[in-house]
Design a protein around this motif. Structure first.
Motif, PDB file in Angstrom:
ATOM      1  N   LEU A 112      20.386  -7.178 -57.954  1.00  0.00           N
ATOM      2  CA  LEU A 112      20.640  -8.543 -58.412  1.00  0.00           C
ATOM      3  C   LEU A 112      21.107  -9.424 -57.258  1.00  0.00           C
ATOM      4  O   LEU A 112      22.293  -9.730 -57.118  1.00  0.00           O
ATOM      5  N   PRO A 113      20.193  -9.827 -56.383  1.00  0.00           N
ATOM      6  CA  PRO A 113      20.569 -10.542 -55.159  1.00  0.00           C
ATOM      7  C   PRO A 113      21.235 -11.884 -55.412  1.00  0.00           C
ATOM      8  O   PRO A 113      21.915 -12.409 -54.536  1.00  0.00           O
ATOM      9  N   LEU A 114      21.060 -12.473 -56.587  1.00  0.00           N
ATOM     10  CA  LEU A 114      21.660 -13.782 -56.845  1.00  0.00           C
ATOM     11  C   LEU A 114      23.104 -13.672 -57.305  1.00  0.00           C
ATOM     12  O   LEU A 114      23.820 -14.663 -57.360  1.00  0.00           O
ATOM     13  N   LEU A 115      23.564 -12.452 -57.653  1.00  0.00           N
ATOM     14  CA  LEU A 115      24.868 -12.302 -58.275  1.00  0.00           C
ATOM     15  C   LEU A 115      25.875 -11.548 -57.420  1.00  0.00           C
ATOM     16  O   LEU A 115      26.966 -11.256 -57.872  1.00  0.00           O
ATOM     17  N   THR A 116      25.525 -11.199 -56.192  1.00  0.00           N
ATOM     18  CA  THR A 116      26.440 -10.440 -55.346  1.00  0.00           C
ATOM     19  C   THR A 116      26.296 -10.903 -53.899  1.00  0.00           C
ATOM     20  O   THR A 116      25.323 -11.570 -53.541  1.00  0.00           O
ATOM     21  N   SER A 117      27.243 -10.561 -53.062  1.00  0.00           N
ATOM     22  CA  SER A 117      27.251 -11.060 -51.688  1.00  0.00           C
ATOM     23  C   SER A 117      26.174 -10.398 -50.845  1.00  0.00           C
ATOM     24  O   SER A 117      25.786  -9.253 -51.094  1.00  0.00           O
ATOM     25  N   ASP A 118      25.764 -11.122 -49.817  1.00  0.00           N
ATOM     26  CA  ASP A 118      24.748 -10.585 -48.913  1.00  0.00           C
ATOM     27  C   ASP A 118      25.276  -9.366 -48.180  1.00  0.00           C
ATOM     28  O   ASP A 118      24.547  -8.391 -47.962  1.00  0.00           O
ATOM     29  N   GLU A 119      26.547  -9.381 -47.803  1.00  0.00           N
ATOM     30  CA  GLU A 119      27.124  -8.263 -47.054  1.00  0.00           C
ATOM     31  C   GLU A 119      27.093  -6.974 -47.879  1.00  0.00           C
ATOM     32  O   GLU A 119      26.742  -5.908 -47.371  1.00  0.00           O
ATOM     33  N   ALA A 120      27.430  -7.083 -49.177  1.00  0.00           N
ATOM     34  CA  ALA A 120      27.415  -5.901 -50.039  1.00  0.00           C
ATOM     35  C   ALA A 120      25.994  -5.383 -50.223  1.00  0.00           C
ATOM     36  O   ALA A 120      25.750  -4.170 -50.199  1.00  0.00           O
ATOM     37  N   ARG A 121      25.070  -6.308 -50.397  1.00  0.00           N
ATOM     38  CA  ARG A 121      23.679  -5.894 -50.568  1.00  0.00           C
ATOM     39  C   ARG A 121      23.140  -5.240 -49.301  1.00  0.00           C
ATOM     40  O   ARG A 121      22.432  -4.239 -49.349  1.00  0.00           O
ATOM     41  N   ARG A 122      23.472  -5.820 -48.155  1.00  0.00           N
ATOM     42  CA  ARG A 122      22.986  -5.273 -46.882  1.00  0.00           C
ATOM     43  C   ARG A 122      23.534  -3.860 -46.659  1.00  0.00           C
ATOM     44  O   ARG A 122      22.802  -2.961 -46.242  1.00  0.00           O
ATOM     45  N   GLN A 123      24.822  -3.667 -46.943  1.00  0.00           N
ATOM     46  CA  GLN A 123      25.418  -2.353 -46.760  1.00  0.00           C
ATOM     47  C   GLN A 123      24.755  -1.326 -47.687  1.00  0.00           C
ATOM     48  O   GLN A 123      24.437  -0.204 -47.269  1.00  0.00           O
ATOM     49  N   ALA A 124      24.519  -1.720 -48.932  1.00  0.00           N
ATOM     50  CA  ALA A 124      23.860  -0.821 -49.879  1.00  0.00           C
ATOM     51  C   ALA A 124      22.448  -0.483 -49.406  1.00  0.00           C
ATOM     52  O   ALA A 124      21.992   0.663 -49.528  1.00  0.00           O
ATOM     53  N   ALA A 125      21.754  -1.480 -48.859  1.00  0.00           N
ATOM     54  CA  ALA A 125      20.382  -1.262 -48.391  1.00  0.00           C
ATOM     55  C   ALA A 125      20.355  -0.290 -47.219  1.00  0.00           C
ATOM     56  O   ALA A 125      19.497   0.599 -47.156  1.00  0.00           O
TER      57      ALA A 125
END
Length: 695
Positions: free
Chosen positions: A162-175
């Protein structure tokens, strides 16, 4: 696949699809298991970044983030289905299935974004089935890959999906964590490939000893070939794995692996399949390699054709391929010419095929010595593959040369076109052999354009006409083989080395049967000197004459590359003849060639190409129910070309008058009625009907 990997969009897809899975059938075979389109999309991006540098991973993450953002910006669409099959098709979605994972994702990024979908049905029973399907699918995905010990909590899934609902940093780390997990997953899947050859049932008709050798060969090939492919090729294979049933059996996975292998490897397996007498399931797969390989997507085809519009004045073209092979793809189109509109066939090489050819060259170059030195294969007399690999590499490299392919087809049109009488048991008509005309507009073009011809594969024609012309298959193949052999051995020396059923079409009308010969990428010429020695070998094989066999095998070989001396070859030939005489046996011409290679002779690609052509035609004759062999056809052709054949054999300085008499008597014994009037000439050594006998 692994929880965070395959189910990265679990919540996303579950909420959109309102669903759950099929009831498990009470069967030993697991129910089919599929990824949703969204799950496959995320996992494909993770595959693309797996094993790459940090810079590449960052780039892939940005692309994934942009694409998912586009998805969430789309309005949710409600779609109604009437059948479960319709739902499943929407659930899995349409995938580009191009030539690489990178190409697939590029096409998706350029295309209109697939909208979020809410699937429903007016049938409540169907709705319940869909709901059960989704829930069971996701539960089974979690269980299937739990051994990778991946976190499945909703918070992590939300960060990924859900890229619109969470921070870019958290998404990048998860990726970044997911890229590493995906790399482990890919390693795990390719580790399974090592056991797949043992699980795939070869079902060969060969004797038990030979069957064991074939199994050993397949195991060595699969383990070592797929263990050496590039990471890009691995990703393409993995991409196809995750796009199909994740519970696929060994045969289905084997098919995916082979269909995504390089061209030389595919052709090598085709040759082994023809020689080994594989069962129906395996032969069906290898037949797919002849003309049913996965096509290049329409969007890429359109771009290619439009890039050449200034060269070819298209009035139309069909984006659905007419045929797809290991190297090339063909489409139907129409040109505007000075003579009016003209229907054509457009052929082009697949994108990045040059890279795959080079990759196979390196891998098979490493693999061939390993296979050829295997003790079990050597004890069983399994053919050495190193010379074959060298020939395949040269052959496919030549096929990359569009100019040369066009030249061969133009020459084939001169040599193979003919009209003869078709005299069947119940049907008499004209039989036309034809080669399509090539339309050369610009030598710089990457397309090969030729006239459109009608026809179907011979097996399909036989099914349509068996009641009316029961021997159509047999007589067509016999004429094709006769024409091929006549041109090779007694005329120009020209040959097409890949005349399987995918490379000729048959069309029957009220007044004629027409055979259109296609795809001249594999073939060439043998020299006049090789022609003479070819005839000498055939003659020596017929009467088991050690001197004739030795001289011809040595003369046709690449002498500077041979691993044995001529004296050693002569002793080996004498020993082989003694063995054959003891068992009252003989070998065919192609078997003698294979034997010589195993003994250490090395041959030029032209000779190996001819040998391959003979093997293919022998199998076609057998499958068509013909009693003729290349040997018997050669006898008849030698009779027709009596004077030139006699002259060629005499010029070798190897055949004695006694040998000629012996050759003549073998023909007289095999067909006394037909040759009775020629008995006097045969006894005198002036008739050489059998100079091309290969029994």
């Amino acid at each position: 696949m692994a929880r965070v990997l395959i189910l990265a969009l679990l919540i996303f897809s579950t909420s959109l699809w309102s669903g759950r899975a099929l009831l498990y059938a009470q069967s030993q075979t697991p129910p089919e298991l599929y990824l949703s389109y969204e799950q496959r999309l995320v996992l494909s991006y993770l595959l693309l970044g797996a094993g790459e540098s940090q810079e590449v991973k960052n780039s892939v993450y940005e692309r994934m983030n942009r694409q998912l953002t586009k998805v969430f910006n789309q309005e949710v669409k409600t779609k109604e289905v009437q059948t479960f099959e319709e739902f499943l098709s929407l659930y899995r979605g349409e995938w580009p299935n191009s030539y690489s994972l990178e190409s697939d994702l590029q096409l998706i990024e350029k295309s209109a974004v697939r909208p979020q979908c809410h699937i429903q049905s007016r049938d409540q029973v169907l709705n319940q089935r869909i709901e059960k399907f989704i829930e069971d699918q996701n539960q089974r995905l979690s269980e299937k890959y739990q051994n990778l010990n991946l976190d499945l909590n909703q918070e992590l899934l939300m960060k990924m999906a859900l890229p619109l609902l969470t921070s870019d940093e958290a998404r990048r780390q998860a990726a970044m964590e997911a890229f590493s997990k995906t790399e482990n997953l890919m390693a795990q899947e390719f580790e399974k490939i090592k056991t797949i050859a043992d699980q795939v049932s070869i079902h060969s008709s060969a004797a038990s000893t030979e069957k064991s050798s074939i199994q050993t060969f397949m195991s060595l090939v699969l383990t070592n070939y797929f263990g050496r492919v590039s990471i890009k090729t691995r990703k393409q294979i993995m991409s196809q794995f995750i796009g199909e049933n994740l519970e696929a059996d060994s045969h289905q996975r084997f098919e995916i692996m082979v269909m995504n292998a390089g061209p030389q490897f595919q052709k090598l397996l085709q040759i082994v399949a023809r020689e080994a007498g594989f069962g129906p399931q395996m032969l069906t797969l290898f037949k797919k390699l002849e003309s049913k390989v996965r096509p290049i997507p329409p969007a890429l085809v359109r771009d290619l054709f439009e890039s050449e519009r200034l060269i070819y004045n298209w009035t139309s073209y069909d984006l659905k391929p007419l045929g797809v092979g290991t190297m090339a793809q063909v489409h139907v189109g129409q040109l505007r010419t000075q003579m009016g509109k003209r229907d054509v066939v457009i052929r082009f090489l697949k994108p990045e095929i040059e890279t795959r050819v080079e990759e196979d060259k390196i891998i098979l170059g490493e693999l061939a010595p390993l296979i050829d030195s295997n003790p079990e294969l050597r004890r069983s007399g399994f053919p050495r593959i190193e010379p074959l690999v060298e020939d395949l590499t040269k052959t496919v490299t030549d096929e990359l040369n569009l100019k040369k392919t066009i030249e061969h087809q133009v020459q084939g049109r001169n040599f193979y076109q003919k009209e003869v009488q078709f005299k069947g048991l119940t049907y008499i008509t004209d039989l036309h052999l034809s080669v399509p005309e090539v339309i050369v507009v610009d030598k710089k073009s990457v397309l090969m354009v030729q006239e459109l011809v009608e026809g179907k594969k011979l097996d399909h024609v036989y099914e349509d006409w068996v009641e009316v012309i029961p021997d159509v298959k047999k007589l067509v193949i016999e004429e094709l083989a006769r024409t091929w052999l006549d041109e090779l051995a007694f005329k120009s020396g020209f040959f097409h080395s890949d005349l399987h059923q995918g490379n000729f079409l048959v069309d029957i009308t009220a007044d004629r049967i027409k055979v259109n010969i296609l795809d001249f990428g594999m073939g060439g010429y043998i020299s006049k000197e090789m022609q003479k020695n070819f005839l000498l070998l055939a003659s020596g094989v017929e009467i088991l004459n050690a001197k004739m066999i030795t001289e011809s095998l040595w003369a046709m070989s690449s002498r500077s590359n041979n691993m044995i001396s001529k004296n050693q070859l002569e002793r080996a030939v004498q020993a082989k003849i003694s063995e054959l005489n003891f068992y009252d046996q003989n070998l065919s011409l192609d078997k003698w060639a294979s034997w010589a290679i195993n003994e250490g002779l090395r041959y030029p690609s032209e000779f190996i190409g001819v040998n391959r052509g003979i093997v293919i035609l022998e199998k076609l004759l057998k499958d068509a129910g013909s009693s003729l062999t290349i040997s018997q056809l050669g006898k008849r052709l030698a009779l027709l070309h009596f004077r030139s054949t006699l002259k060629d054999l005499v010029s070798t300085g190897v055949v004695s008058v006694r040998d000629f008499a012996k050759l003549g008597m073998t023909v007289l014994d095999s067909n006394p009625q037909k040759l009775k009037k020629d008995a006097t000439d045969i006894v005198r050594g002036l008739r050489c009907e059998v100079v091309f006998t290969v029994r």
